[in-house]
Design an enzyme around this catalytic site. Structure first.
Site, PDB file in Angstrom:
ATOM      1  N   ASP A  99       0.862  -1.175   0.000  1.00 28.22           N
ATOM      2  CA  ASP A  99       0.000   0.000   0.000  1.00 28.22           C
ATOM      3  C   ASP A  99       0.909   1.239   0.000  1.00 28.22           C
ATOM      4  O   ASP A  99       2.135   1.153   0.023  1.00 28.22           O
ATOM      5  CB  ASP A  99      -0.980  -0.035   1.183  1.00 28.22           C
ATOM      6  CG  ASP A  99      -2.200   0.865   0.936  1.00 28.22           C
ATOM      7  OD1 ASP A  99      -2.177   1.679  -0.008  1.00 28.22           O
ATOM      8  OD2 ASP A  99      -3.179   0.767   1.707  1.00 28.22           O
ATOM      9  N   GLU A 130     -10.200   7.334   4.544  1.00 36.11           N
ATOM     10  CA  GLU A 130      -8.990   6.943   5.274  1.00 36.11           C
ATOM     11  C   GLU A 130      -8.765   7.786   6.531  1.00 36.11           C
ATOM     12  O   GLU A 130      -9.704   8.216   7.190  1.00 36.11           O
ATOM     13  CB  GLU A 130      -7.773   6.974   4.334  1.00 36.11           C
ATOM     14  CG  GLU A 130      -7.945   6.040   3.137  1.00 36.11           C
ATOM     15  CD  GLU A 130      -6.693   5.940   2.291  1.00 36.11           C
ATOM     16  OE1 GLU A 130      -5.588   5.868   2.831  1.00 36.11           O
ATOM     17  OE2 GLU A 130      -6.836   5.916   1.048  1.00 36.11           O
TER      18      GLU A 130
HETATM   19  C1  BGC Z   1      -5.174   3.113   0.419  1.00 36.87           C
HETATM   20  C2  BGC Z   1      -5.508   2.033  -0.574  1.00 36.87           C
HETATM   21  C3  BGC Z   1      -5.464   2.591  -1.968  1.00 36.87           C
HETATM   22  C4  BGC Z   1      -4.124   3.224  -2.226  1.00 36.87           C
HETATM   23  C5  BGC Z   1      -4.007   3.826  -3.604  1.00 36.87           C
HETATM   24  C6  BGC Z   1      -3.927   3.852   0.059  1.00 36.87           C
HETATM   25  O1  BGC Z   1      -3.761   4.957   0.858  1.00 36.87           O
HETATM   26  O2  BGC Z   1      -5.042   2.524   1.691  1.00 36.87           O
HETATM   27  O3  BGC Z   1      -6.769   1.487  -0.280  1.00 36.87           O
HETATM   28  O4  BGC Z   1      -5.725   1.564  -2.898  1.00 36.87           O
HETATM   29  O5  BGC Z   1      -3.894   4.241  -1.284  1.00 36.87           O
HETATM   30  O6  BGC Z   1      -4.744   4.979  -3.720  1.00 36.87           O
HETATM   31  C1  BGC Z   2      -4.451   8.457  -2.554  1.00 39.75           C
HETATM   32  C2  BGC Z   2      -4.611   7.820  -1.249  1.00 39.75           C
HETATM   33  C3  BGC Z   2      -3.382   8.121  -0.445  1.00 39.75           C
HETATM   34  C4  BGC Z   2      -3.222   9.620  -0.292  1.00 39.75           C
HETATM   35  C5  BGC Z   2      -1.999   9.973   0.464  1.00 39.75           C
HETATM   36  C6  BGC Z   2      -4.362   9.946  -2.307  1.00 39.75           C
HETATM   37  O1  BGC Z   2      -4.332  10.633  -3.490  1.00 39.75           O
HETATM   38  O2  BGC Z   2      -5.500   8.092  -3.367  1.00 39.75           O
HETATM   39  O3  BGC Z   2      -4.856   6.467  -1.406  1.00 39.75           O
HETATM   40  O4  BGC Z   2      -3.431   7.517   0.805  1.00 39.75           O
HETATM   41  O5  BGC Z   2      -3.239  10.231  -1.548  1.00 39.75           O
HETATM   42  O6  BGC Z   2      -1.834  11.359   0.535  1.00 39.75           O
END
Ligand code: BGC
Ligand code: BGC
Length: 739
Positions: free
Chosen positions: A305, A515
């Site tokens: 991840d 998140e």
């Molecule tokens: C999330 C994932 C996601 C990835 C890509 C991460 O922060 O936990 O679920 O697929 O970002 O965006």
């Molecule tokens: C992504 C998330 C990630 C986040 C972190 C987003 O653009 O889709 O998955 O966790 O950026 O800053």
């Protein structure tokens, strides 16, 4: 620790990681042979490149709609480093034409690299192709689980796949198979709820819908099961914080959905950002190698991840340097690192290989899997496959499907004296923070990561207020804001307006989040919203609560004041219409809770708790009312005594005893009356959604096997003990003795 075959987790089913090859397509062995042949020609640097995933910001300038591909950054990534994969959007969803330009530039650069290996682009299509402007936005997964309708999940996933691949993107970071057993967690709405069997059934359906029979088809994408495993159970409730999950519990509740979806052929897996029992997901060789590969038979790609190799240093403190973290993660079994915002991973991995700390043979395993996936997706034949599929984005049919899904998900939790459906000629006060918000209907992962930019939502679909107003006309629909999510606005005005209305509809719940930014410290519905309900109750008019929320926010203080309560979850862009359809009775609600709706903040207990754990729910798992009534009879479990290992045939009759057509989700639960580990009070083993005309009766049959009566024992293996089991459907119960 014990190793056991995947078949044990699922009860008598053998693990088959790949679906049989359809006519004319190469089978898995042939694909692997071709992948190896390509890998043989690669340098160490090229192999490491394949294992590297960067975000789109690494090849572009600007953001939002002003994002521009930067040719020299792109060359550095794709030609110099030979990165295997790129992901994400920079802030906002792009129109299909924009995606075609972006993907076109990326694949053109890849063609100019030494071996012309196409780039694998990945995206989070969580509830429809939410990063493709104009795509169909379906209910979020928790709402989909409330339909208890895997066939519908397969259909919505099929549309999501086609609309994603239309953009030229062949890899989807979905479904989320983390079982949602911690209601505080900000990602609960991304899960299929708290029950392992319901989650497994929905997860398998999603994989089938995304991948189809041929993942290389221009309308399919590779699925990614995430976040393996135990991410969804943080003790603190906050995202990416530690979980303590005994191995027996991990096997009982958290692993089975992954096992089932792997058996259904899911091609990729993403790893848990958190830590379980003190071991971060990304350094957990036991779970990633022994269990995932050894037991579950997974043969596909394991992707980290976001930044999670770095986080072994910065968050988990199991490595002092990023180089050591990289060594741990690669040896634990990560195939691809979602780095994603610098070149540390390929640089450090190169050093580790040069120093002999990681053998090239370890890289080869990962590169073979990654190349096999690219081959299967057809990227070597046509790196932009899908862009000319002719899929109609956001078609009328797809929107109808999304509307149907939203309607099926909405769950009627209370309806005193038949307050709902509302008469067609009511004068209605609409109030509350989710009444006029599309962002709240959609929640996170909607056009942006957080989904909270109201102005980006397409305005051609109504909010709840808009749908009610369209039906009743402006003069019969009064709107007063009442309260924002966390602040009072005009409670007195709302109460006064309620006094002159026939009914008040208070639309409550949560703002959009995704998140960690969605972390909360209190599951209770915010004070301002509770005060709004109390003010409305003072008006002494009938009151309906509509809950638009990704988590069951506690409403104990005000639940009694409302005559009716509708749980809408995050029903997506068609949700405003669907809520109005249920309120006025065009649609008879049939959703059932896929989670326990807790009553008290310190009693967050799942439905399948041990008998000694006492808690009273506000509304129970599986609960949901209808505008008609269903009556159960004739629960039969012959013979009363069966031998262990024999199949058990159960049947029950369900009768629509009311005056409206409706759908019922028939749920069969099993309880062991005595077991050597304290048994859960009950456990869901089968369910079936049936539509019945008024007066219609249907007999349903369920075939049960050993796995329906077994549990994971203290030795971490499934065990089936003799004894008496109680089978329950509706208000009926019947005992069965297994010898
Ligand atoms: C999330 C994932 C996601 C990835 C890509 C991460 O922060 O936990 O679920 O697929 O970002 O965006
Ligand atoms: C992504 C998330 C990630 C986040 C972190 C987003 O653009 O889709 O998955 O966790 O950026 O800053």
């Amino acid at each position: 620790m014990n190793r056991l075959p995947a078949s044990f987790l699922l009860g008598g089913l053998t693990a088959l990681a790949w679906l049989p090859a359809a006519a004319g397509r190469p089978g898995p062995d042939e694909v692997l042979t071709r992948a190896r042949a390509r890998r043989d020609r690669m340098t160490v640097a090229e192999k490491i490149g394949q294992m590297t995933q960067l975000e789109i910001g690494m090849i572009s300038d600007g953001k939002d709609q002003d994002l521009r591909i930067n040719e020299s950054k792109l060359r550095k990534a794709v030609v110099e480093y030979g990165v295997g994969s790129i992901l994400n959007v920079f802030e906002t969803a792009y129109p299909v034409s924009r995606w075609h330009e972006i993907l076109g530039r990326i694949q053109a650069a890849a063609r100019g690299s030494r071996l012309a290996v196409p780039v694998l682009y990945g995206i989070d299509t969580i509830h429809g192709a939410n990063y493709v402007a104009g795509a169909t936005l379906f209910p979020q997964p928790l709402a989909m689980a409330a339909t208890w309708d895997p066939g519908l999940m397969r259909e919505t996933s099929r549309v999501a796949a086609a609309e994603t691949r239309l953009a030229g993107i062949p890899w989807n970071f979905s479904p989320i198979l983390d079982v949602g057993r911690q209601p505080l967690w900000s990602r609960l709405f991304e899960t299929f709820g708290e029950d392992t069997r319901l989650a497994a059934a929905m997860g398998v359906a999603a994989v089938e819908g995304y991948q189809g029979e041929d993942v290389g088809s221009p309308i399919r994408v590779a699925a990614c099961l995430k976040h393996y495993v135990g991410y969804s159970f943080p003790a603190s409730g906050h995202d990416r914080t530690p979980a303590l999950i005994p191995e027996v519990t991990l096997r009982e509740h958290f692993l089975p959905p992954f096992a089932a979806a792997i058996k259904a052929g899911a091609r990729t897996v993403m790893v848990n950002s958190g830590e379980v029992n003190g071991v971060p997901g990304h350094a957990n060789g036991f779970l990633l190698r022994d269990v995932l590969r050894g037991e579950l038979g997974f043969q596909g790609v394991v992707v980290s991840d976001w930044e999670d190799i770095k986080r072994l240093v910065t968050a988990h403190h199991v490595a002092a340097t990023e180089k050591e973290a990289t060594r741990q993660a690669i040896l634990a079994g990560i195939d691809m690192s979602m780095v994603p915002s610098d070149y540390s991973f390929p640089d450090l991995l190169r050093q580790l290989v040069d120093e002999g700390a990681i053998p090239v043979s370890r890289l080869d395993e990962s590169v073979d899997r990654i190349l096999a996936l690219k081959l299967e997706l057809g990227l070597f034949d046509d790196a932009l496959r899908g862009t000319e599929s002719g899929t109609e984005l956001g078609s009328a049919d797809s929107r109808r499907l999304a509307l149907r899904a939203a309607r099926e998900s909405i769950t009627l939790l209370k309806n005193e004296g038949g307050l709902l459906p509302l008469p067609a000629r009511s004068r209605v006060l609409v109030t509350g923070p989710t009444a006029d918000s599309r962002a709240a209907l959609n929640n996170g992962w909607s056009l942006t990561w957080q989904g909270d930019r109201e102005s980006l939502s397409p305005t051609d679909r109504p909010t709840i207020l808009g749908a009610i107003r369209a039906r009743l006309g402006p003069s019969a629909t009064r709107y007063v804001a009442g309260a924002a999510f966390d602040d009072e606005i005009d409670l007195a005005a709302a109460a006064a307006a309620a006094r002159s209305a026939d009914v008040a509809v208070a639309c409550l719940g949560e703002r959009a989040y995704a998140e960690t930014p969605g972390n909360i410290d209190d599951l209770t519905l915010p004070e301002a919203q509770l005060r709004l309900v109390e003010a409305l109750a003072g008006a002494k008019r009938p009151l309906v609560l509509v809950l638009v929320e990704g988590r069951p926010r506690i409403i104990r203080r005000v639940a009694g004041a409302a005559g009716a309560i509708l749980m809408a979850y995050n029903p997506g862009l068609e949700g405003g219409q669907a809520v109005a359809d249920v309120l006025f009775g065009d649609v008879n609600p049939s959703g059932k809770l896929p989670i326990t709706y807790p009553r008290d903040p310190h009693a967050l207990v799942n439905y399948d708790h041990p008998a000694s754990e006492t808690a009273v729910a506000q509304f129970e798992f599986g609960f949901g009312l209808s505008y008609t009534t269903f009556t159960y009879s004739d629960l039969r479990v012959p013979p009363r005594t069966a031998r262990r290992g024999d199949g058990v045939e159960a049947s029950v009759v369900v009768h629509n005893s009311g005056r409206r057509a409706g759908a019922e989700v028939v749920q069969l639960y099993v309880s062991a009356l005595v077991a050597s580990l304290t048994p859960p009070v009950k456990r869901l083993v089968r369910f079936d959604r049936v539509e019945l005309a008024p007066g219609e009766r249907r007999e349903l049959r369920f075939s049960l096997g050993g796995e329906d009566f077994s549990f994971i024992g203290p030795d971490n293996r499934p065990r089936l003990e003799p004894g008496t089991f109680r089978l329950r459907v509706g208000d009926l119960a019947q005992d069965l003795t297994l010898e």
